[in-house]
Design an enzyme around this catalytic site. Structure first.
Site, mmCIF file in Angstrom:
data_model
loop_
_atom_site.group_PDB
_atom_site.id
_atom_site.type_symbol
_atom_site.label_atom_id
_atom_site.label_comp_id
_atom_site.label_asym_id
_atom_site.label_seq_id
_atom_site.Cartn_x
_atom_site.Cartn_y
_atom_site.Cartn_z
ATOM 1 N N GLU A 34 4.450 -5.107 7.291
ATOM 2 C CA GLU A 34 3.621 -4.068 7.915
ATOM 3 C C GLU A 34 4.014 -3.732 9.350
ATOM 4 O OE1 GLU A 34 2.469 -6.501 6.022
ATOM 5 O OE2 GLU A 34 0.963 -5.734 4.642
ATOM 6 N N GLY B 224 0.676 -5.114 0.721
ATOM 7 C CA GLY B 224 -0.485 -5.200 -0.168
ATOM 8 C C GLY B 224 -0.171 -5.890 -1.490
ATOM 9 N N ALA C 54 0.870 -1.178 0.000
ATOM 10 C CA ALA C 54 0.000 0.000 0.000
ATOM 11 C C ALA C 54 0.905 1.225 0.000
ATOM 12 C CB ALA C 54 -0.889 -0.024 1.235
ATOM 13 N N GLU D 219 -0.444 -9.484 -0.756
ATOM 14 C CA GLU D 219 -1.876 -9.736 -0.553
ATOM 15 C C GLU D 219 -2.624 -9.780 -1.882
ATOM 16 O OE1 GLU D 219 -1.949 -6.454 2.317
ATOM 17 O OE2 GLU D 219 -2.860 -7.803 3.771
#
Ligand code: CO8
Length: 258
Positions: free
Chosen positions: A132, A109, A64, A112
């Protein structure tokens, strides 16, 4: 679209996350563009398989967008999590197969996103990870759920707690990816997998995807009941008659998706 490139050829929709200056990090507008591109591919009858990749030779998606996240209130952070989870869920439940062509970093992300796809092919330079906790957060696009389902609870905890990066060959032995190939063979490998899938009956592929995904979220007996329903759906198709007739007539089946 600004951050996503879409190219459709021969039944394959190639979606490229295109923010190479930030290693294809996902900000909210990129997530929303990805959602649009996936929905469009879902609705396009010519598209049979999707391939998702990142622009450039260094990164699939490096997570992200940390710059955007650093500006968000906790409520806005929650909203961004929900958007990401929703878009990745759309990919996972799409009635068409989705292949991740992982061309470099797949972090946070990015890992993911890859995990939401049906099949993952990595180039030899790919590196995976859920870093993260280095930022004081946890995976928020369903990484805690999909990583543990893919590689097991203990290993998921190990990689999420330590943030150790996972090299491509290790990802292969962990079951995080299905294939590792040289960088210059990544796209052709993914396209060849897509072509193999496109030779099969589309309803059978769709039902197999649904049965596998649904079964993993429920108990074995309920999963078997779901499989029987999906099997019955296939049995009622013209494709089933064509597939079996073609076998008996010793010719290649010509599936029409009906
Ligand atoms: N977000 C924003 N910018 C990024 C990101 C990112 N995730 N990753 C890299 N960039 C930018 C860098 O800031 C840099 O920009 P600039 O050139 O302007 O300085 C450019 O991309 C190139 O990166 P580097 O210079 O750092 O390249 P290196 O080769 O030195 O390092 C790495 C590559 C190791 C990939 C490094 O860039 C890195 O560690 N990136 C961050 C990886 C990361 O922590 N990802 C996880 C993010 S958190 C997340 O994904 C949470 C998901 C759930 C979110 C829920 C919503 C709220």
């Amino acid at each position: 679209m600004e951050n996503i490139a879409v190219k459709k050829t021969d039944g394959i929709c190639l979606i490229t996350i295109n923010r190479p200056n930030v290693l294809n990090a996902l900000n909210t507008s990129t997530l929303l563009e990805l959602q649009l591109a996936v929905r469009d591919a879902a609705d396009d009858k010519q598209v049979r398989v999707l391939i998702i990749t990142g622009a450039g030779e260094k990164s699939f998606v490096a997570g992200a967008d940390i710059f955007q996240m650093s500006q968000l209130s906790s409520l806005e952070g929650r909203k961004m999590t929900m958007i990401g989870q929703h878009v990745f869920d759309l990919i996972e439940t799409l009635e068409k197969p989705v292949i991740a062509a992982i061309n470099g970093y797949a972090l946070g992300g990015g890992c993911e996103l890859a995990m939401a796809c049906d099949i993952r092919v990595a180039s030899e330079n790919a590196k995976f990870g859920q870093p993260e906790v280095n930022l004081g957060i946890i995976p928020g696009f369903a990484g805690t759920q999909r990583l543990s389902r893919l590689i097991g609870r203990g290993k998921a905890k190990y990689y999420i707690f330590t943030t150790d990066m996972i090299m491509a060959d290790e990802a292969l032995s962990l079951g995080l990816v299905e294939k590792v190939v040289p960088f210059d063979k990544l796209m052709i490998t993914c396209r060849n997998i897509a072509k193999k899938i496109m030779d099969k009956g589309p309803i059978a592929i769709q039902m197999a995807k649904k049965a596998i995904n649904t079964g993993l979220d429920i108990d074995m007996r309920s999963g078997m009941a779901y499989e029987a329903e999906a099997y019955t759906t296939c049995f009622a198709t013209h494709d089933r008659i064509e597939g079996m007739t073609a076998f008996l007539e010793k010719r290649k089946a010509k599936f029409e998706g009906k």
